[in-house]
Design a protein around this motif. Structure first.
Motif, PDB file in Angstrom:
ATOM      1  N   SER A  80      69.587   6.296  65.633  1.00 49.00           N
ATOM      2  CA  SER A  80      70.539   6.130  66.743  1.00 49.00           C
ATOM      3  C   SER A  80      70.332   7.173  67.839  1.00 49.00           C
ATOM      4  O   SER A  80      71.210   7.365  68.688  1.00 49.00           O
ATOM      5  N   LYS A  81      69.208   7.892  67.796  1.00 48.51           N
ATOM      6  CA  LYS A  81      68.840   8.911  68.787  1.00 48.51           C
ATOM      7  C   LYS A  81      69.809  10.090  68.823  1.00 48.51           C
ATOM      8  O   LYS A  81      70.026  10.715  69.844  1.00 48.51           O
ATOM      9  N   ARG A  82      70.389  10.399  67.642  1.00 44.66           N
ATOM     10  CA  ARG A  82      71.248  11.565  67.505  1.00 44.66           C
ATOM     11  C   ARG A  82      70.447  12.663  66.835  1.00 44.66           C
ATOM     12  O   ARG A  82      69.622  12.411  65.962  1.00 44.66           O
ATOM     13  N   VAL A  83      70.718  13.899  67.211  1.00 42.18           N
ATOM     14  CA  VAL A  83      70.034  15.041  66.602  1.00 42.18           C
ATOM     15  C   VAL A  83      70.493  15.175  65.156  1.00 42.18           C
ATOM     16  O   VAL A  83      71.692  15.205  64.877  1.00 42.18           O
ATOM     17  N   VAL A  84      69.543  15.240  64.222  1.00 39.24           N
ATOM     18  CA  VAL A  84      69.898  15.462  62.819  1.00 39.24           C
ATOM     19  C   VAL A  84      69.466  16.854  62.357  1.00 39.24           C
ATOM     20  O   VAL A  84      69.980  17.360  61.371  1.00 39.24           O
ATOM     21  N   ARG A  85      68.499  17.452  63.087  1.00 38.89           N
ATOM     22  CA  ARG A  85      68.094  18.819  62.759  1.00 38.89           C
ATOM     23  C   ARG A  85      67.554  19.498  64.008  1.00 38.89           C
ATOM     24  O   ARG A  85      66.816  18.902  64.783  1.00 38.89           O
ATOM     25  N   CYS A  86      67.946  20.744  64.198  1.00 39.97           N
ATOM     26  CA  CYS A  86      67.436  21.564  65.299  1.00 39.97           C
ATOM     27  C   CYS A  86      67.003  22.899  64.716  1.00 39.97           C
ATOM     28  O   CYS A  86      67.798  23.589  64.083  1.00 39.97           O
ATOM     29  N   ARG A  87      65.738  23.224  64.900  1.00 38.40           N
ATOM     30  CA  ARG A  87      65.212  24.522  64.433  1.00 38.40           C
ATOM     31  C   ARG A  87      64.896  25.399  65.631  1.00 38.40           C
ATOM     32  O   ARG A  87      64.324  24.940  66.612  1.00 38.40           O
ATOM     33  N   ILE A  95      64.172  31.002  62.780  1.00 30.80           N
ATOM     34  CA  ILE A  95      65.253  31.995  62.713  1.00 30.80           C
ATOM     35  C   ILE A  95      66.621  31.329  62.589  1.00 30.80           C
ATOM     36  O   ILE A  95      67.603  31.992  62.272  1.00 30.80           O
ATOM     37  N   ARG A  96      66.670  30.029  62.844  1.00 29.92           N
ATOM     38  CA  ARG A  96      67.937  29.303  62.704  1.00 29.92           C
ATOM     39  C   ARG A  96      67.632  27.820  62.546  1.00 29.92           C
ATOM     40  O   ARG A  96      66.736  27.292  63.182  1.00 29.92           O
ATOM     41  N   GLU A  97      68.391  27.181  61.668  1.00 29.73           N
ATOM     42  CA  GLU A  97      68.278  25.731  61.499  1.00 29.73           C
ATOM     43  C   GLU A  97      69.664  25.134  61.456  1.00 29.73           C
ATOM     44  O   GLU A  97      70.512  25.561  60.687  1.00 29.73           O
ATOM     45  N   ASP A  98      69.893  24.145  62.304  1.00 31.36           N
ATOM     46  CA  ASP A  98      71.157  23.419  62.341  1.00 31.36           C
ATOM     47  C   ASP A  98      70.902  22.000  61.858  1.00 31.36           C
ATOM     48  O   ASP A  98      69.983  21.343  62.340  1.00 31.36           O
ATOM     49  N   HIS A 111      78.272  19.860  60.308  1.00 35.11           N
ATOM     50  CA  HIS A 111      77.284  20.694  60.994  1.00 35.11           C
ATOM     51  C   HIS A 111      77.063  21.927  60.130  1.00 35.11           C
ATOM     52  O   HIS A 111      77.983  22.686  59.883  1.00 35.11           O
ATOM     53  N   VAL A 112      75.843  22.100  59.656  1.00 28.62           N
ATOM     54  CA  VAL A 112      75.508  23.232  58.796  1.00 28.62           C
ATOM     55  C   VAL A 112      74.459  24.078  59.502  1.00 28.62           C
ATOM     56  O   VAL A 112      73.441  23.566  59.959  1.00 28.62           O
ATOM     57  N   THR A 113      74.716  25.375  59.587  1.00 33.75           N
ATOM     58  CA  THR A 113      73.790  26.322  60.195  1.00 33.75           C
ATOM     59  C   THR A 113      73.228  27.227  59.112  1.00 33.75           C
ATOM     60  O   THR A 113      73.978  27.787  58.331  1.00 33.75           O
ATOM     61  N   PRO A 115      69.725  30.032  58.435  1.00 29.96           N
ATOM     62  CA  PRO A 115      70.439  31.259  58.696  1.00 29.96           C
ATOM     63  C   PRO A 115      70.542  31.490  60.183  1.00 29.96           C
ATOM     64  O   PRO A 115      69.915  30.746  60.900  1.00 29.96           O
ATOM     65  N   PRO A 116      71.053  32.470  60.733  1.00 29.51           N
ATOM     66  CA  PRO A 116      72.236  33.147  60.239  1.00 29.51           C
ATOM     67  C   PRO A 116      73.428  32.261  60.512  1.00 29.51           C
ATOM     68  O   PRO A 116      73.261  31.208  61.093  1.00 29.51           O
ATOM     69  N   GLY A 117      74.562  32.652  60.185  1.00 29.32           N
ATOM     70  CA  GLY A 117      75.731  31.825  60.465  1.00 29.32           C
ATOM     71  C   GLY A 117      76.296  31.251  59.197  1.00 29.32           C
ATOM     72  O   GLY A 117      75.906  31.613  58.093  1.00 29.32           O
ATOM     73  N   LYS A 118      77.181  30.324  59.355  1.00 35.58           N
ATOM     74  CA  LYS A 118      77.846  29.735  58.209  1.00 35.58           C
ATOM     75  C   LYS A 118      78.104  28.270  58.474  1.00 35.58           C
ATOM     76  O   LYS A 118      78.006  27.798  59.593  1.00 35.58           O
TER      77      LYS A 118
END
Length: 129
Positions: A80-87, A95-98, A111-113, A115-118
């Protein structure tokens, strides 16, 4: 008196023109996604667009071009052209993966981040016990 009025009018014209150009530039960058999006394919950019909790890329670049940069981004989209992962990469290291999950109606479910974050869930998402 006429010179003062003329100078004020010219200043306003320049200010309005500058504001319009700035808004056009912001609108162009906010809508700059890859032209053709295929699910499960990595897309790269050195620009990050953050609208709400979902992080997306700006103008698409090829991997060789962004890899030379200090910081760059990779995204994957769903059918559906939605972001499922952003590195987010710094010097070639992640350094970060959403990661994003969506409900059947298309709303953001999780939405899971890492590292870092929660972990973060939108306010509209149901909570589990």
């Amino acid at each position: 008196m006429n010179r003062l009025h003329s100078a004020t009018t010219n200043s306003r014209t320049v200010l309005v023109a500058g504001l319009v150009l700035t808004l056009c530039a912001l609108a162009a960058s906010a809508s700059a996604r890859p032209e053709k999006i295929r699910a499960g394919v990595s897309y790269y950019s050195d620009e990050l667009i953050e609208t709400g909790p979902v992080r997306d890329i700006g103008t698409e670049r090829n991997y060789e071009e962004v890899f030379q940069r200090y910081r760059y981004y990779e995204v994957l989209y769903d059918e559906s052209k939605r972001v499922v992962r952003c590195r987010e990469y710094e010097r070639g290291e992640v350094i970060r993966e959403d990661s994003y999950r969506y409900a059947e109606d298309g709303s953001l479910l999780e939405h899971v981040t890492d590292p870092p974050g929660k972990s973060a869930k939108p306010a509209s998402a149901p909570t589990s016990n």
